[in-house]
Write a protein that holds these residues in place. Structure first.
Motif, PDB file in Angstrom:
ATOM      1  N   GLU A 166       6.681  17.144 -11.333  1.00  0.00           N
ATOM      2  CA  GLU A 166       5.700  18.171 -10.927  1.00  0.00           C
ATOM      3  C   GLU A 166       4.305  17.876 -11.464  1.00  0.00           C
ATOM      4  O   GLU A 166       3.316  18.234 -10.845  1.00  0.00           O
ATOM      5  CB  GLU A 166       6.142  19.569 -11.394  1.00  0.00           C
ATOM      6  N   ARG A 167       4.208  17.231 -12.617  1.00  0.00           N
ATOM      7  CA  ARG A 167       2.901  16.987 -13.223  1.00  0.00           C
ATOM      8  C   ARG A 167       2.103  15.962 -12.427  1.00  0.00           C
ATOM      9  O   ARG A 167       0.891  15.862 -12.555  1.00  0.00           O
ATOM     10  CB  ARG A 167       3.047  16.500 -14.672  1.00  0.00           C
ATOM     11  N   LEU A 168       2.810  15.159 -11.616  1.00  0.00           N
ATOM     12  CA  LEU A 168       2.131  14.142 -10.808  1.00  0.00           C
ATOM     13  C   LEU A 168       2.091  14.538  -9.335  1.00  0.00           C
ATOM     14  O   LEU A 168       1.085  14.339  -8.666  1.00  0.00           O
ATOM     15  CB  LEU A 168       2.832  12.790 -10.982  1.00  0.00           C
ATOM     16  N   SER A 169       3.185  15.125  -8.832  1.00  0.00           N
ATOM     17  CA  SER A 169       3.202  15.527  -7.417  1.00  0.00           C
ATOM     18  C   SER A 169       2.416  16.806  -7.200  1.00  0.00           C
ATOM     19  O   SER A 169       2.021  17.117  -6.082  1.00  0.00           O
ATOM     20  CB  SER A 169       4.640  15.739  -6.937  1.00  0.00           C
ATOM     21  N   ARG A 170       2.210  17.575  -8.288  1.00  0.00           N
ATOM     22  CA  ARG A 170       1.499  18.868  -8.269  1.00  0.00           C
ATOM     23  C   ARG A 170       2.271  19.936  -7.492  1.00  0.00           C
ATOM     24  O   ARG A 170       1.682  20.900  -7.010  1.00  0.00           O
ATOM     25  CB  ARG A 170       0.059  18.745  -7.724  1.00  0.00           C
ATOM     26  N   THR A 204      -2.578  17.758 -15.541  1.00  0.00           N
ATOM     27  CA  THR A 204      -2.271  16.476 -16.179  1.00  0.00           C
ATOM     28  C   THR A 204      -3.561  15.705 -16.435  1.00  0.00           C
ATOM     29  O   THR A 204      -3.917  15.448 -17.582  1.00  0.00           O
ATOM     30  CB  THR A 204      -1.327  15.656 -15.270  1.00  0.00           C
ATOM     31  N   ARG A 205      -4.273  15.348 -15.366  1.00  0.00           N
ATOM     32  CA  ARG A 205      -5.475  14.505 -15.485  1.00  0.00           C
ATOM     33  C   ARG A 205      -6.728  15.367 -15.618  1.00  0.00           C
ATOM     34  O   ARG A 205      -6.722  16.558 -15.292  1.00  0.00           O
ATOM     35  CB  ARG A 205      -5.610  13.639 -14.239  1.00  0.00           C
ATOM     36  N   ALA A 206      -7.827  14.689 -15.984  1.00  0.00           N
ATOM     37  CA  ALA A 206      -9.092  15.392 -16.202  1.00  0.00           C
ATOM     38  C   ALA A 206      -9.545  16.125 -14.943  1.00  0.00           C
ATOM     39  O   ALA A 206     -10.035  17.256 -15.010  1.00  0.00           O
ATOM     40  CB  ALA A 206     -10.159  14.391 -16.646  1.00  0.00           C
ATOM     41  N   ASN A 260       7.102   9.470  -8.164  1.00  0.00           N
ATOM     42  CA  ASN A 260       5.800   9.381  -8.850  1.00  0.00           C
ATOM     43  C   ASN A 260       5.984   9.181 -10.350  1.00  0.00           C
ATOM     44  O   ASN A 260       5.268   8.401 -10.982  1.00  0.00           O
ATOM     45  CB  ASN A 260       4.986  10.663  -8.612  1.00  0.00           C
ATOM     46  N   ALA A 261       6.929   9.926 -10.903  1.00  0.00           N
ATOM     47  CA  ALA A 261       7.171   9.830 -12.349  1.00  0.00           C
ATOM     48  C   ALA A 261       7.683   8.433 -12.712  1.00  0.00           C
ATOM     49  O   ALA A 261       7.273   7.840 -13.715  1.00  0.00           O
ATOM     50  CB  ALA A 261       8.170  10.900 -12.786  1.00  0.00           C
ATOM     51  N   PHE A 279       5.694  16.527 -22.637  1.00  0.00           N
ATOM     52  CA  PHE A 279       6.913  16.423 -21.848  1.00  0.00           C
ATOM     53  C   PHE A 279       7.710  17.702 -22.103  1.00  0.00           C
ATOM     54  O   PHE A 279       8.122  17.951 -23.228  1.00  0.00           O
ATOM     55  CB  PHE A 279       7.709  15.190 -22.288  1.00  0.00           C
ATOM     56  N   GLY A 280       7.895  18.514 -21.058  1.00  0.00           N
ATOM     57  CA  GLY A 280       8.581  19.785 -21.252  1.00  0.00           C
ATOM     58  C   GLY A 280       7.736  20.925 -20.725  1.00  0.00           C
ATOM     59  O   GLY A 280       6.585  20.728 -20.326  1.00  0.00           O
TER      60      GLY A 280
END
Ligand SMILES: [Fe+2]
Length: 602
Positions: free
Chosen positions: A30-34, A550-552, A44-45, A421-422
């Motif tokens: 989820e942190r990458l696919s949003r 996740t990212r800026a 993605n992970a 992570f979590g």
């Protein structure tokens, strides 16, 4: 040896990479696919993990999946057949769902990654939970208790783990309770009954419980039979999750507790129905606590070990964890930062490394920061292009400036290093604010988090200051390391910490050890120098319905469209031009360090 762990296809997929016995990186899909709680195959992970470690799939010695899909399929098939004919409507749906990609994991991994099929391994689901809890904890021998909704068949396991002096490791899970008898599914059934989302909103039930009294504990107790050996069995007449996918509770359940809450109905705690729902939450919460405390006590007597490692989604219940610590006889209780299914990606990789391949034991670093790192320069570029004011500051100046902003009542988006992570923001992807007034809590709820008023915000405090503000039992600081326990705020500080004190006087406090997040620690100290109270409100950096940033750039986009006043990443600070009015706490008359100090002394 390079081992990739994967969890997928239920909820909250993730990937984790272990190289030569140590985690290198881990991230939820989820942190990458949003997409919040993304349950898809975590491509993605996986790609990010391999990129981060500069590996090709062909470099991997093994890819380990966090459960055995065929056993899970067997459970779904057997349960459906047992429940026939009631299950006839949900049966095709369940089979199609399982027969989709879920059973053919080996083929999917092989085709996505080009890894030979013989290098693809599977762990038992609860072995992955146990490994995630035991191998990441700073202990060499410990009892292990895992509890969740369901894996293949098991819903709870109990046993012990050992990291021996010769470098070899063992995990022995001696007992298990099997589907449909499940504390996780009991709690999820109440989650659905109370109108919340299953597998996502269980913590809302815990938050709501504080507003009620366990007036229905006798009725709820009848739903769970205790057995002479300490196990439990759900009384099937109250539940329907084992026969249909449509509804998890039965008519009998409704007859006993009253009509359920519709998800779109407002939850008015001043109404009779609102109080009934809060009492339901308090009752199931109390029952869950009583059962896990009793099982933990038995495990303590059986193993004689002072340490306990807790895993599985039930270990996210901070009230139950705190009672286990206080009442079970264990001296130390360890809960990993990701005890749920996403953490199984790391657990499965560690299990394969230590147990399957018999590789030598290593101490796993005791922190949650295994995800992508934030780049302050990315933030500076985005903000400049957008015409916002950008400052690039030395760290000491930046910390002091942010402390001043917080003391002036501004809300700060705080991004630092690698993401957690979590499910919890532990100081690298956090929204920080002054913790003193209920107005701040309401403002955060209204302008940023857009969530129910009954949900509390959490505080963060340095370990050396924690006892001053919170009633931490022996071992409480450890449980608070990853926000895994709920403890009482000292009565003298409750009004001065109103934004983070729950209605029952408790808080799910993060107890920060400086080496884990030194910049946040410095910020707490700087804030304390200004206000005499080195405590901050710390909530995850996201708005309702979205994953944690996740990212800026994601941080910046979130900052631009909600009530965050200041955003910091690396050495970059962005202050919103059209800032929401920052109310000076001292000027507002609601709170000042001097009257707090006076009331505390009094
Ligand atoms: Fe699980």
């Amino acid at each position: 040896m390079k081992i990739l762990g994967i969890s997928a296809h239920y909820h909250d997929s993730a990937a984790a990479l272990v190289v030569d016995g140590l985690p290198v990186c881990a991230v939820q899909e989820e942190r990458l696919s949003r997409r919040k709680n993304d349950a898809g195959f975590p491509i993605n992970a996986i790609e990010w993990c391999l990129d981060h470690a500069r590996l090709e799939p062909s470099d991997l010695d093994a890819v380990v999946f966090y459960e055995r899909p065929m056993l899970k399929f067997e459970r779904i098939l057997t349960s459906a057949l047992r429940a026939f004919p009631q299950s006839w409507r949900s049966f095709p749906h369940a089979i199609k769902n399982t027969l989709g990609e879920k059973v053919w994991v080996r083929g999917i991994v092989a085709s996505h990654l080009g890894v030979p099929r013989r290098r693809i391994l599977f762990t038992d689901h609860h072995a992955a939970h146990a490994a995630a809890a035991f191998f990441t904890a700073p202990t060499r021998r410990a009892a292990i208790l895992t509890a969740d909704g369901v894996g293949e068949w098991a819903t709870m396991t109990a046993g012990h783990g050992e990291r021996r002096a010769d470098g070899q490791s063992e995990i022995t899970l001696k007992r298990e309770i099997r589907y449909p008898h499940s504390l996780g599914l009991l709690y999820s059934t109440f989650t659905a009954y109370l109108g919340f989302k299953v597998n996502e909103d269980e913590y809302k039930v815990m938050g709501l419980a504080a507003y009620g009294r366990p007036t229905m504990i006798d009725q709820v107790r009848k739903m769970v039979r205790r057995l002479p050996d300490g196990a439990f069995a759900l009384a099937p007449e109250y539940f329907a999750f084992h026969t249909t996918a449509d509804c998890s509770y039965s008519q009998r359940f409704v007859d006993v507790l009253g009509p359920p809450r519709h998800p779109y109905d407002p939850l008015d705690l001043d109404s009779a129905d609102g109080r009934r729902f809060a009492d339901c939450a308090a009752s199931v919460q109390r029952l869950l606590e009583d059962i896990v405390v009793d099982i933990a006590m038995r495990l303590r007597r059986e193993t004689g070990l002072p340490d306990l490692c807790l895993g599985g989604g039930v270990a996210l219940n901070g009230l139950a964890n705190a009672r286990i610590l206080a009442e079970s006889g264990f001296e130390r209780v360890f809960v990993p930062p990701s005890p749920g299914d996403s953490g199984c990606a790391l657990g499965a990789a560690l299990f394969a490394d230590r147990i399957y391949f018999r590789n030598a034991d290593r101490d796993v670093p005791d922190h949650p920061f295994w995800g992508p790192a934030v780049d302050g320069q990315d933030l500076a570029r985005a903000a400049r292009e957008d015409g916002q004011g950008v400052d690039e500051l030395d760290d000491a100046v930046l910390i002091d400036r942010i402390a001043a902003d917080l003391a002036a009542g501004r809300i700060v988006g705080w991004m630092d290093g690698a993401c957690e992570f979590g499910p919890r923001a532990l100081g690298h992807r956090s929204i920080l604010a002054a913790p003193h007034t209920s107005e701040m809590r309401d403002r955060l709820n209204r302008d940023i988090k857009r969530r129910e008023e009954f949900r509390p915000f959490a505080p963060v405090v340095a370990v050396e200051d924690a006892d001053r503000f919170f009633e931490l039992p022996s071992g409480g600081a450890r449980l608070g390391r990853f926000m895994s326990g709920v403890f009482a705020v000292r009565p003298a500080w409750r009004s001065a910490l109103a934004a983070v004190t729950h209605v029952d006087g408790s808080a799910r406090v993060q107890v920060l050890d400086r080496p884990m997040a030194p910049r946040l620690h410095a910020l707490l100290q700087a804030y304390g120098r200004r206000t005499n109270i080195p405590v901050l409100l710390n909530t995850s950096f996201n708005v309702a319905g979205e994953p944690i940033v996740t990212r800026a750039l994601e941080g910046y986009m979130t900052f631009r469209r909600c009530g965050i006043d200041v955003l910091a990443a690396g050495s970059t600070v962005v202050t919103k031009r059209a800032a929401s009015p920052a109310v000076s706490l001292k000027e507002s008359g609601e709170w000042s360090s001097s009257n707090v100090a006076a009331s505390t002394v009094a």
